[in-house]
Structures are given as C-alpha cells and as structure tokens.
Design an enzyme around this catalytic site. Structure first.
Site: not given
Ligand code: NAG
Ligand code: NAG
Ligand code: NAG
Ligand code: NAG
Ligand code: NAG
Ligand code: NAG
Ligand code: NAG
Ligand code: NAG
Ligand code: NAG
Ligand code: NAG
Ligand code: NAG
Ligand code: NAG
Length: 828
Positions: A525, A528-529, A643
């Site tokens: 899906l 990321g890092g 965040d």
C-alpha cells in the site's frame, strides 16, 4: 371563535341503581390525603366540622420547618390551620405523596388530595381548574363537602334572582360516576316566569379560555300524566343538547366531552329553553364549570421516576434537591439530571451525572430502566464489581464515563465492540483492576517470565495506507513520561480467563499469521523510510499491516506498553489498531484499512479529478478535529500527536476522516528521514509549531498549530511551504493576502463554487487563530471543533434547499456532541 356544536359528541350518564355502593362510599376516606402541615410527626386528629382525619405532613417531606400560629387565633380557624410548615432554605421543596396509579384524577385544595373515578372529569389537554361548583336552588344556603359529597368536592349555594327554588323530601338517586351530593340534587331552580328560559352568562378573562361544564339534572316533582318537563340546552345561541326530559328522582349528568371556547366577546351563555310540548319550565339541580389549565411540562415517565428513586436509595444519594419529580419544573430539576423536555410528552431522563457523588457498591441495574439515557457519568466514585452487561444493551447511550472507580473484571465484549465502532464513548481510566482487552490474559502469563529478552527491532510508527510518505516526530530527549512507566497497566481477571471473540480481535499475532493475512506480503500500500505497509485481510475485514524494519533500542516492554495503550484508544475519528505482532525482530502493527487513502492525495488531485466539495472538506476538518480533541482531552494521560498534517488524515470508504499515527510517536524514536529536521525537536517542516521549535517545550497547542495549517490547506489547496511565493509559509501568505484585502484569491481555484463564503471566512479565521505565534493565545481543540461544527451545520442547512445539486452523502455525517470520549487508556 364560535363553536360548531354539531361536531360535539354528547354523553349522558344515567343513574346506576346501586344504593349500597353509594352508602359504603359515603363513609370512605381511603384515597384521601389530608395533611396538617407543620404539626409534629405522628399527629392525627379528626376535624369536627367535616369529620375528616388529618395527619402530620412529616412523612411526606424532608425539608422545611414546623411552626404554630398564636393560641389567641386558634379558635377562629379550623384545626388544620393551627400549624404550618415554612421553607426558609432551598429553592425546591417537594412533598412526595403516594397516589394510587391509574384510577384517579386528583385535585388539590391546600394539601388535600381526593380520589375521583378515572372515567370522570376527563380533559383533552392540561388539567382542570374549578371555576364554579354550584348547588343550584339550595335551600339551606350551606357549603357542602365531605359528609355530603363522597369525593369531598366543595359545593356552594347558587340562586338567581329570576329563578325560584323547588325541593323534594324524597330521595334522589345520585349513583352515576359523577355522584353529586344528594343534598344538592334534592333542590333545584326553575324560572320564576314559567315561559322564560333559564339563562346564565359568564365572562371569561381571555378569549382563548377553554372550559368544560357539567350539569346535573333530576326531576324532583311528581308529575301528573298530563304534565311533561322537556327542554333544550343552548350554548351561545346554538343548540347543544335536547329535547331532554329529566328522569324522576334520578340524576343525569350532561357535559361536553371536548372543550368549549368562549365567543368573540369572551362570554359564554347557557340557556335552558322549554320545548313547545312541555307543560313545565326547565330545571337545574347542580352545575360545575372548569377551566382548562395548560401545564407547561408534563411529568417524568413513571418507570424512570421509579428507577431514579431506586438509584437514590440504592446508593444513598444525599442531594438536597433530589426530591419530587426529577425533571420538572425544568429550572429545578435534580442536580446531575437532564431530560428530553419535548412538548406534550412525558419527560425522559437523557443524562445522569453522579460523578464524585461518593457512590459505593456495584453499578446498579436500576440504571437499565432509564431507557432513554444518552449520557451516564459515574466517574470519580468508589464503585466496585464488574462493568455490567446491560450497559451495552441501552440503545440510546452515547457516553459512559466509569473512570476513577475501583471496578474490576473485563469489559463486556458487546460494550467494547460498540466503543470500537464509535457508537458509544466509553471512559474507564483509573480502574486499576479493569481489563479491556484480550491481551490481559497474555500479559499476565508474560509477566511471570520475568526475563524478557530485549527486542531490538525497528519500531517505526509509519502508517502508510496508500502512497505518500509519512514523516515522523522525534523527541530525542527521551523524556519518558508516565506513558513510559505504564508497562503493565492491566491486570488480568482470574474469573475471565477466556478471550471472547470480540476482545480477541485486538490481538497478538504470530509472524505466520501476518504472512497469511497479507497473503505473503502480496500488495504494497505504501512505502516509507521506516517500513512498508501491506494490504491484508483479518477476520474478513481489510487491514493495513505496517512492518517495522529497522532496529531501535526500544525494548519489548516498551513496545508492549505502547501497543497496549494504542489498542485501548478508540474513537471513531481515530484509526484503530486491531492487532500487532512481535516475534524477535519481526514487529508489525495492524490497523483498520482506510480505503480512500489520505487527505493530501485528494487535495492534490492524485486520487483522480473529482475535487472535494467545501462541505466535504468541512466534514473532514470537523472529524479530524474531533479525533485530535479526543487525544488531547479524552485520553489519560493526554496524547499529543506531534505530526498533524494532511497525509496523516485518512479517509475510509465513506470518506469519513480519521487521524492516523497518534501515540506511537511518544515512545517510538524513529530512524532518519530526509523530510525531518534532525535536531532535538522534530516534526514536518511547515507544520511545526515555531514556539515548540524555539523552546523544546511540547504542549497540545503544538498540535493546534499544525491543525491550523491543515485548515488553510483545505481552504487554499496551496503548498504549505513555497519559496516562490510572496511569503513562503502558508500561514504568513494567507495573513499577507488578507492584509491586502485580497480574500477571494486565497480560495482553492478548483473548489466547486457552491458554498457559503461566510463559512470559508470563519474557517480561515479559526485557522489563523490556531497559527498564533504564542501557544497560549491559540484556541483549544474543543473550541476549534465547535467552530468547525458550526460551519458544517451552516453549510448543511444551506444544502438542504439545494439537494438536487448535491450528490454527497449527507446521511453519513455523524458528528456526535461529545468531545471527550471513549476508552481512556490506563497507563499508570
Ligand atoms: C361526624 O361523626 C359523628 C359521629 O361519628 C356524627 O355524629 C356527626 O354528625 C358527623 N359530622 C359530620 C359533619 O358528618
Ligand atoms: C408510599 O408508598 C411506598 C410503597 O408503597 C411506601 O414504602 C412508603 O412508605 C409510602 N410513603 C408514605 C409517606 O406513605
Ligand atoms: C380505571 O380504573 C380501573 C380500575 O378501577 C382500571 O381497570 C382502568 O384501567 C382504569 N382506566 C384508566 C383509563 O385508567
Ligand atoms: C318536606 O317535609 C317537611 C316536613 O316534614 C314539610 O314541611 C315540607 O313541606 C316537605 N316538602 C315537600 C316538598 O314535600
Ligand atoms: C315519572 O313519573 C310520572 C308520573 O309521576 C310517570 O308518568 C312517568 O312514567 C315517570 N317516568 C319514569 C321514567 O319513571
Ligand atoms: C292535568 O290534569 C289535572 C287533573 O288530573 C288538571 O287539574 C290539570 O290542569 C291538568 N294540567 C294540564 C297542564 O293540562
Ligand atoms: C336567554 O338566552 C337566549 C339565547 O341565548 C336569548 O335569546 C334570550 O333573549 C335570553 N333571555 C334572557 C331573559 O336573557
Ligand atoms: C310534540 O310531541 C310530538 C309527539 O311526541 C311531536 O310530534 C311534536 O313534534 C312535538 N312538538 C314540539 C314543538 O316539540
Ligand atoms: C439538557 O438537555 C438539553 C436537551 O434536552 C440540552 O439542550 C441542554 O443543553 C442540556 N443542559 C445541560 C445543562 O446539559
Ligand atoms: C459531570 O459533572 C462533573 C462535575 O459536576 C463534570 O466535571 C463532568 O463534566 C460532568 N460529566 C458530563 C458527562 O457532563
Ligand atoms: C473527584 O472527587 C473529589 C471529591 O470527591 C474531588 O476533590 C476531585 O477533584 C474529583 N476528581 C476529579 C478528577 O473530578
Ligand atoms: C424496570 O421497570 C420494570 C417496570 O416498571 C420493573 O418491573 C423492573 O423490575 C425494573 N427493573 C429494574 C432492574 O429495576
């Protein structure tokens, strides 16, 4: 306002020949309540003029002070007036009187309640107030009441100048349901001029006066065979009833079953007029007139009053105003109680707040009879025992707060399930013995193995549902607060050693399970890092499986505590963690699947050409604001997201917005990512609160700042930071444009034009307040939620008249009124 009488249905009650019945009733004071107010408890006496027995009021009221009148005045008054009760304290003092349910319509004169038959004196609305009750043609000129009248109605003598009295020495039967006193019925009036009608007119105080009348007739003259007495009853010149012949020595009562209204002059005139065949004039023995008094609020439903009384006595609730009806009068309702207050309906109790009321013992089942309850707050007491099953079955309940008690056991599966689905808000924090998930049993077992190998795996709190990189917050100071200490927040309860199916949904999975769920990591899906997010299916529900790859120093206990915390944070506007896996270095988190990806994709057009409408944007804003508000105010300890940004607002298949990636950030230090500022303070550039950046002091107001940025993105759909702009940061740019008076140019040019500009400005205003450089000047999320809801309501109201052009799904908008909600995570 003349009445059309043809519409009225008439009733004539005929004598019931039951002399025996009548005699027995004449002696009966059962159902009477005759209180001598203020006399010492236990006092009883028979009043000599009426033979009524009075008792002290002490058993019927808990407040007020007894006093007596001076000896010198006593001889002038009846004994029941010698004492009195005064109420120097409190604004609400109530007598609680036991009335027989279902067969009486009591009326009150002082504190004397009398029982009437339930078929009599019926009113369509309100209650009846006696205007006159006349013993017409009285010879004795005496007021009649108990002794003459079985119901202790008070009858006054009534004679009219142009009328003459007649009477009989024979008995008159009075056995119909109204049972007027025989003494009143043996006398009557006839017009002095036998050819004249019997007229009487009353003038009402108001044109809207509504009333009922009752006329009681009996022939009290022995008529020859060639004599008749026949007449019609007219009301304001209209025929109402007749021709009518009173029955020999027998009572007939005539009344209007539906209320009458006075004429345009505020008058009403009755006229009894003999018919052409009548050899005798009309007669009238007794008459009553009642005005309809509208009671503004109906009383509380009986069942709910009983439940409240049981709760009151069960817990020994000691509140001075918990007397009488819990809901009415509205301004004097019981403290902690709120009711439906719908016109012309019995009151229903919709909220009960017994927070910090010193309650002990178990949660009483009487509460289940408050079937309309929406809010139940029992927090901050010392309640013990289990969380009862019935709470899950109370359909209206939207908010339950049981926090800060001493409850134990596990939460009923149904209740937990409702909380997970967001249909109920459940707070259970501060109950150290309470277990809310299937992990309880596991935890206990694990705890025995005191040596737990520290797991070194990467615990990356990435939550990628679709493409889009989720950046993360690092707080390297590692100032582990309460959250970090809460490693074993839960105890398993010995008598609930099994895992119910629902509870088991929040579960620990093996790596093999994860492989199965993701069909061997078939569909990615997002990436990321920190790891990769895979599509999976768990219990036939789609899920997002986040694999954490890199090693961190995070220990097993830490991971467990965090997972435990997140498993317990449930709110409809937060993505739900449904499971996790940790096997050595293989750690993953399993979340509910959000089919429509993140907000950023939708704003950028990456998800296709369809552009979110203004109403859709408002809805997303309001929902994510609520999720954040919950983290700030509904969770103990408070969770600061750190965040907030458009990529962390995810949308499900119904485009319902949910916040992602909350909580983890607090104790999951992350690896590096180029989009992060790698200093002690971290966040996503543009969204980062400058004050936090400057001071390193984190508060929930930093989230408010970031949320303000999100709001501006929703309005403008511009980059958060754009070095080519007059002002690079979106907040500064909007401020700059506004200061130039250039308001229209900030709105997303792609926004479909159908919106109310006022709501746009209100959102911009709210956003700018969120971006205030000083955190203390920023609004709380509660205020933000309220502002956004107001805008959404305005927009929705506007759309009502506009349905044809609006294809979005209004029906799925479900903004609940509760802001502080749901399972409070326990981590103490
Ligand atoms: C009251 O009762 C006494 C006897 O019990 C009786 O003599 C008297 O007439 C009664 N008075 C009234 C007003 O009924
Ligand atoms: C009212 O009725 C209840 C139940 O029948 C009874 O327990 C209570 O004592 C009564 N109260 C009074 C003041 O008669
Ligand atoms: C009236 O009272 C009788 C018993 O006396 C009861 O059976 C009946 O249901 C009552 N009717 C109403 C309308 O309350
Ligand atoms: C009723 O009786 C009294 C005396 O017994 C008598 O004086 C009176 O005339 C009688 N009245 C009627 C209407 O018969
Ligand atoms: C009433 O009395 C009269 C004579 O006294 C008689 O003719 C008539 O039938 C009686 N009516 C009833 C209903 O008994
Ligand atoms: C009725 O008859 C009586 C005799 O029985 C008579 O005296 C009286 O006048 C008559 N009344 C009428 C109204 O005809
Ligand atoms: C009595 O009322 C009727 C109709 O209401 C009226 O026609 C008549 O004039 C009135 N008579 C008297 C004496 O007031
Ligand atoms: C008088 O009575 C007769 C029969 O009872 C009836 O036909 C007639 O209409 C009545 N007249 C009046 C004026 O009521
Ligand atoms: C009580 O409930 C009503 C809705 O019936 C609501 O409007 C009102 O705000 C509530 N009052 C309090 C004090 O909660
Ligand atoms: C219940 O009352 C307490 C204090 O009176 C208040 O702090 C709390 O918010 C109330 N609970 C609800 C659900 O309104
Ligand atoms: C709990 O109740 C006590 C008094 O019973 C009060 O002092 C305290 O502030 C309350 N705590 C909360 C969290 O409401
Ligand atoms: C609920 O109310 C019903 C009817 O009033 C009563 O029979 C029942 O005992 C009540 N249940 C509880 C738990 O109080």
């Amino acid at each position: 306002m003349l009445m059309a009488f043809s519409t009225y249905f008439l009733l004539v009650l005929l004598q019931i020949f039951s002399a025996l019945h009548f005699l027995s009733l004449a002696q009966d004071q059962s159902g009477f309540i005759s209180l001598d107010c203020g006399s010492p408890k236990g006092t009883t006496f028979r009043e000599t003029t009426t033979n009524l027995t009075y008792i002290s009021d002490a058993d019927f009221i808990n407040t007020g002070i007894g006093r007596s009148i001076k000896q010198a005045y006593r001889t002038q008054f009846q004994q029941q007036t010698w004492n009195l009760r005064s109420f120097p304290q409190g604004i609400r003092n109530c007598y609680t009187l036991n009335l027989t349910i279902g067969d009486s319509t009591p009326f009150i004169s002082a504190l004397e309640l009398r029982k009437l038959k339930n078929t009599t004196y019926l009113t369509q609305q309100g209650s009846l107030q006696s205007l006159m009750r006349a013993d017409v043609g009285s010879i004795s000129n005496q007021v009649l009441r108990y002794g003459s009248d079985v119901f202790d109605r008070v009858w006054t003598p009534y004679n009219f100048e142009s009328w003459s009295q007649i009477s009989t020495n024979q008995t008159v039967k009075v056995g119909n349901a109204y049972q007027p006193p025989e003494i009143a019925m043996v006398t009557a009036s006839v017009p002095t001029d036998p050819d004249a009608p019997m007229n009487f007119t009353l003038v009402a105080g108001s044109r809207t006066t509504r009333f009922y009348f009752f006329m009681h007739f009996a022939e009290i003259q022995e008529l020859n065979s060639n004599e008749t007495r026949e007449f019609n009853i007219m009301f304001n010149d209209k025929h109402f009833f007749g021709p009518f012949r009173p029955i020999n020595f027998t009572t007939t009562s005539v009344y209007n079953p539906t209320e009458f209204v006075v004429d345009a002059n505020g008058k009403y005139t009755f006229s009894l007029q003999r018919t052409g065949n009548s050899t005798l004039p009309p007669l009238l023995n007794a008459m009553e007139i009642y005005l309809v008094t509208l009671v503004p609020l109906q009383e509380t439903e009986r069942k709910e009053v009983d439940a409240m009384m049981n709760i009151k006595s069960g817990y020994g609730v000691n509140k001075i105003d918990w007397e009488g009806d819990p809901c009415v009068p509205r301004d004097y309702r019981w403290s902690g109680v709120n009711c439906s207050y719908i016109d012309n309906e019995q009151q229903k109790i919709i909220s009960l707040n017994l927070s910090a009321s010193g309650l002990t013992g178990e949660i009483l089942e009487f509460i289940s009879n408050l079937t309309n309850l929406e809010v139940l707050d029992l927090s901050n007491n010392t309640l013990t025992g289990l969380v009862p099953e019935f709470l899950a079955n109370m359909k209206s309940l939207k908010l339950i707060n049981l926090s800060d008690n001493e409850l134990n056991g596990s939460i009923p599966a149904n209740l937990l399930n409702k909380a997970r689905r967001g249909s109920i808000s459940l707070s259970i924090g501060g109950n150290t013995g309470l277990c809310s998930s299937g992990l309880c049993a596991t935890m206990k077992k694990k705890k025995r193995n005191t040596v737990i190998a520290p797991v070194s795996a990467s615990l990356v709190s990435v939550f990628l549902i679709a493409a889009g990189i989720v950046t993360f917050i690092i707080l390297k100071r590692k100032k582990r607060d309460k959250l970090g200490n809460g490693t074993t927040p839960l105890h398993s309860s010995s008598h609930h050693g099994y895992e119910s199916p629902v509870i088991a949904k929040n579960r620990k999975l093996t790596y093999i399970d994860v492989v199965k769920i993701t069909n061997n990591f078939e569909r990615v899906l997002g990436r990321g890092g920190f790891g990769v997010v895979y599509y999976g299916v768990l219990d036939n529900e789609p899920v997002a499986v986040k694999m954490l790859t890199e090693s961190t120093a995070l220990g097993y206990k830490q991971f467990k505590a965090e997972v435990e915390l997140l498993l317990r944070v449930h709110h409809k506007d937060l993505t739900c963690l449904v499971g996790y896996c940790e096997e050595g270095e293989k750690m993953s988190l399993i979340y509910e699947f959000m089919a429509n990806g993140d907000l950023k994709e939708h704003l950028s057009g990456k998800r296709g050409p369809s552009i979110l409408t203004w109403k859709g944007r408002l809805r997303i804003a309001a929902e994510s604001a609520q999720g954040l508000e919950y983290l700030h105010n509904g969770c103990k300890p408070q969770i600061v997201h750190r965040d907030i940004k458009t990529t962390n607002i995810l949308l499900n298949e119904k485009f319902q917005a949910k916040l992602a990636d909350f909580g983890l950030s607090k104790s999951f230090p992350l690896g590096t990512d180029e989009t992060h500022i790698s200093t002690v303070v971290a966040g996503t550039p543009g969204y980062l609160d400058p004050e936090y950046y400057r001071t390193n002091r984190l508060t929930e107001k930093s989230d408010v700042f970031s949320f303000g940025v999100v709001l501006l993105e929703l309005v403008t759909n511009r980059p958060v930071i754009d070095q080519k702009r007059e002002r690079p940061h979106i907040g500064e740019w909007v401020g700059f444009m506004l200061s130039r008076g250039d308001i229209t140019s900030i709105v997303d040019p792609k926004l479909p034009g159908d919106f109310d500009p006022n709501t746009i400005w209100k959102v911009v205003e709210t956003a700018m307040a969120c971006l205030h450089p000083s955190s203390s000047r920023r609004p709380t999320m509660t205020q933000v939620v309220m502002d956004l809801k107001e805008c959404l309501n305005m927009e929705m109201a506007r759309n009502m008249g506009n349905r044809m052009t609006d294809s979005t799904d209004d029906s799925s908008i479900q903004l609940s009124m509760d802001f502080t909600t749901e399972l409070n995570p326990v981590a103490r």
